[in-house]
Design an enzyme around this catalytic site. Structure first.
Site, mmCIF file in Angstrom:
data_model
loop_
_atom_site.group_PDB
_atom_site.id
_atom_site.type_symbol
_atom_site.label_atom_id
_atom_site.label_comp_id
_atom_site.label_asym_id
_atom_site.label_seq_id
_atom_site.Cartn_x
_atom_site.Cartn_y
_atom_site.Cartn_z
ATOM 1 N N ASP A 14 -11.580 -10.310 5.006
ATOM 2 C CA ASP A 14 -12.766 -10.606 4.192
ATOM 3 C C ASP A 14 -13.167 -12.073 4.336
ATOM 4 O O ASP A 14 -14.356 -12.407 4.395
ATOM 5 C CB ASP A 14 -12.520 -10.285 2.716
ATOM 6 C CG ASP A 14 -12.758 -8.810 2.383
ATOM 7 O OD1 ASP A 14 -12.581 -7.968 3.281
ATOM 8 O OD2 ASP A 14 -13.114 -8.501 1.227
ATOM 9 N N ASP A 74 -5.861 -7.649 4.749
ATOM 10 C CA ASP A 74 -7.021 -7.296 3.922
ATOM 11 C C ASP A 74 -7.742 -8.576 3.489
ATOM 12 O O ASP A 74 -8.963 -8.700 3.609
ATOM 13 C CB ASP A 74 -6.531 -6.504 2.703
ATOM 14 C CG ASP A 74 -7.669 -6.045 1.809
ATOM 15 O OD1 ASP A 74 -8.703 -5.614 2.342
ATOM 16 O OD2 ASP A 74 -7.513 -6.115 0.566
ATOM 17 N N LYS A 118 4.569 -14.912 5.017
ATOM 18 C CA LYS A 118 5.136 -15.725 3.926
ATOM 19 C C LYS A 118 6.641 -15.478 3.902
ATOM 20 O O LYS A 118 7.230 -15.179 2.856
ATOM 21 C CB LYS A 118 4.501 -15.324 2.593
ATOM 22 C CG LYS A 118 3.134 -15.928 2.337
ATOM 23 C CD LYS A 118 3.137 -17.435 2.104
ATOM 24 C CE LYS A 118 3.762 -17.806 0.777
ATOM 25 N NZ LYS A 118 3.785 -19.285 0.574
ATOM 26 N N ASP A 154 -0.573 -19.321 3.740
ATOM 27 C CA ASP A 154 -1.353 -20.257 2.915
ATOM 28 C C ASP A 154 -1.884 -21.407 3.777
ATOM 29 O O ASP A 154 -3.079 -21.741 3.750
ATOM 30 C CB ASP A 154 -0.543 -20.768 1.712
ATOM 31 C CG ASP A 154 0.898 -21.124 2.035
ATOM 32 O OD1 ASP A 154 1.315 -20.993 3.210
ATOM 33 O OD2 ASP A 154 1.628 -21.563 1.117
ATOM 34 N N TYR A 180 0.816 -1.217 0.000
ATOM 35 C CA TYR A 180 0.000 0.000 0.000
ATOM 36 C C TYR A 180 0.850 1.268 0.000
ATOM 37 O O TYR A 180 0.303 2.368 0.008
ATOM 38 C CB TYR A 180 -0.969 -0.007 1.192
ATOM 39 C CG TYR A 180 -2.103 -0.984 1.024
ATOM 40 C CD1 TYR A 180 -1.893 -2.350 1.146
ATOM 41 C CD2 TYR A 180 -3.388 -0.544 0.734
ATOM 42 C CE1 TYR A 180 -2.933 -3.253 0.979
ATOM 43 C CE2 TYR A 180 -4.431 -1.443 0.576
ATOM 44 C CZ TYR A 180 -4.197 -2.799 0.701
ATOM 45 O OH TYR A 180 -5.232 -3.683 0.533
HETATM 46 C C1 IPM Z 1 -10.470 -2.280 2.703
HETATM 47 C C2 IPM Z 1 -10.443 -2.037 1.216
HETATM 48 C C3 IPM Z 1 -9.303 -1.112 0.866
HETATM 49 C C4 IPM Z 1 -8.019 -1.846 1.198
HETATM 50 C C5 IPM Z 1 -9.264 -0.595 -0.586
HETATM 51 C C6 IPM Z 1 -10.536 0.104 -0.963
HETATM 52 C C7 IPM Z 1 -8.115 0.343 -0.796
HETATM 53 O O1 IPM Z 1 -10.387 -3.235 0.521
HETATM 54 O O2 IPM Z 1 -10.654 -1.311 3.460
HETATM 55 O O3 IPM Z 1 -10.337 -3.428 3.118
HETATM 56 O O4 IPM Z 1 -7.499 -2.624 0.370
HETATM 57 O O5 IPM Z 1 -7.526 -1.618 2.298
HETATM 58 MN MN MN Z 2 -10.558 -4.998 1.796
#
Ligand code: IPM
Ligand code: MN
Ligand code: NAD
Length: 342
Positions: free
Chosen positions: A237, A233, A176, A209, A131
């Site tokens: 999710d 990230d 990793k 992994d 990032y």
């Molecule tokens: C999150 C999103 C962001 C990230 C994107 C929109 C830049 O996916 O907040 O998880 O990758 O951090």
């Molecule tokens: Mn995200």
């Protein structure tokens, strides 16, 4: 009289605005209970950029940095702006510019159900890794740099060890280092150092992994998961899927070393959800639980707890948006939650 806590509100794009509309009455409810809070609604996002050419100007950033205590954020992302520049210049600028190293993404079962209760907290480093947005596209070759610095890695891991110790949960580092010898090598070295300094925490490092396979097979075995920005990230999710998906997952970021007045940003894990935006279908739970995390961060534990209980109670009594198999609109879901606040 207490000095009011000043909270900037940035709904952003698409579903971000719809779920923010359900969080604002929760802030007003906290105020009605005697919390001194001042709300600063701000327009930054795709619409504002398209109308004015401004994403987040230097002076707007400085006003946020020095003029408020925290930010409540919806989401950014708009199909009309496919390069995502405004998202970078608003959201990543805030995370990085405010040095909000620690991003906590809790994942707890929201309503009682069969099976062992899930209780995972992802601690994601929030400012570095790929990032840093340094790289290049050349003919036949593309480069994305990932920069990891020891102070940020240490801050994130220290927060993760403290979180694991406070809640008596095991800690797992996702890495990793078998491939990313430099960057993740640094993570592993600092992790080993802190592991020795925190004998009260059961801590282990796992290749990311293998960790993902074990996590899907037995999520109940995990407590705190620490990860760099990129892995964090992805892992957060995946964890959202255990509790109902993107619509319900909350997050808060903060700067443990507090270099600026504005030292926290709460936002749901999800994005602007262009596929459902504008239809009143977005689930406001992730946003409202992020508001609860912000209340806790401000030391408003009674309000944080009450909001979390109101969400669980609403869900347990059948209030659900379509992503959870129900029929409630965003507004009806927000109301079902608020109706349980006293
Ligand atoms: C999150 C999103 C962001 C990230 C994107 C929109 C830049 O996916 O907040 O998880 O990758 O951090
Ligand atoms: Mn995200
Ligand atoms: P997304 O999180 O917006 O959507 C993924 C899926 O989850 C979609 O099917 C969507 O309908 C669903 N979803 C998301 N939020 C929901 C909610 N509140 N209720 C019910 N369902 C919900 O991710 P994406 O589609 O990959 O990205 C869309 C845009 O958002 C992109 O521009 C992306 O960069 C951006 N984004 C922003 C953030 C952020 O601002 N923090 C986070 C993730 C993605």
């Amino acid at each position: 009289m207490d000095i009011p806590v000043s909270i900037a509100l940035i709904p952003g794009d698409g579903a971000g605005g719809e779920v923010m509309a359900e969080a604002i009455p929760c802030l007003e409810w906290a105020r009605s209970r005697g919390r001194e809070v001042e709300l600063l609604p701000l327009p930054y996002g795709a619409e504002h950029f398209l109308a004015t050419g401004e994403t987040l100007s230097d002076s707007a950033f400085a006003d946020l940095r020095d003029g408020c205590d925290a930010i409540l954020f919806g989401a950014v992302g708009d199909p009309r702006l496919p390069d995502g520049r405004h998202a970078e210049e608003i959201l990543l600028r805030l995370r990085q510019g405010l040095d909000l190293t620690v991003n906590l993404r809790p994942c707890r079962a929201l309503a009682p159900g069969p099976g062992p209760a899930l209780d995972i907290e992802v601690f994601r480093e929030n400012t570095e890794g790929p990032y840093c947005l340094e790289g290049s596209t050349e003919p036949g070759r593309a480069v994305d740099l990932a920069i990891h610095t020891e102070p940020a890695v240490r801050r994130l891991l220290e927060a993760a060890f403290q979180g694991a110790a406070a809640r008596r949960r095991p800690l797992t580092l996702a890495h990793k280092a078998n491939v990313l010898k430099h960057g993740h090598g640094l993570w592993l070295r600092v992790f080993e150092e802190l592991r020795k300094a925190h004998p009260e925490v059961t801590a282990r490092a796992m290749h990311a992994d293998a960790l993902l396979c074990a996590l899907v097979q037995n999520p109940g075995a995990f407590g705190v998961i620490a990860a760099d920005n990129y892995l964090g990230d992805l892992i957060s999710d995946l964890c959202a899927a255990f509790i109902g998906g993107m619509g319900v997952a909350p997050s808060i970021s903060w700067a443990p070393h507090r270099p600026f007045r504005c030292a926290a940003l709460a936002e749901p894990v999800h994005g602007s959800a262009p596929d459902i935006a504008g239809q009143g279908r977005a689930n406001p739970v992730g946003m409202i639980l992020s508001t609860a995390l912000l209340f806790r961060h401000l030391g408003w534990e009674p309000e944080a707890g009450a909001l979390e209980v109101a969400v669980s109670d609403a869900l347990a009594n059948g209030a659900k948006t379509r992503d959870l198999g129900g029929t409630h609109s965003t507004a009806a879901m927000g109301k079902a939650i608020r109706d349980r606040l006293t």
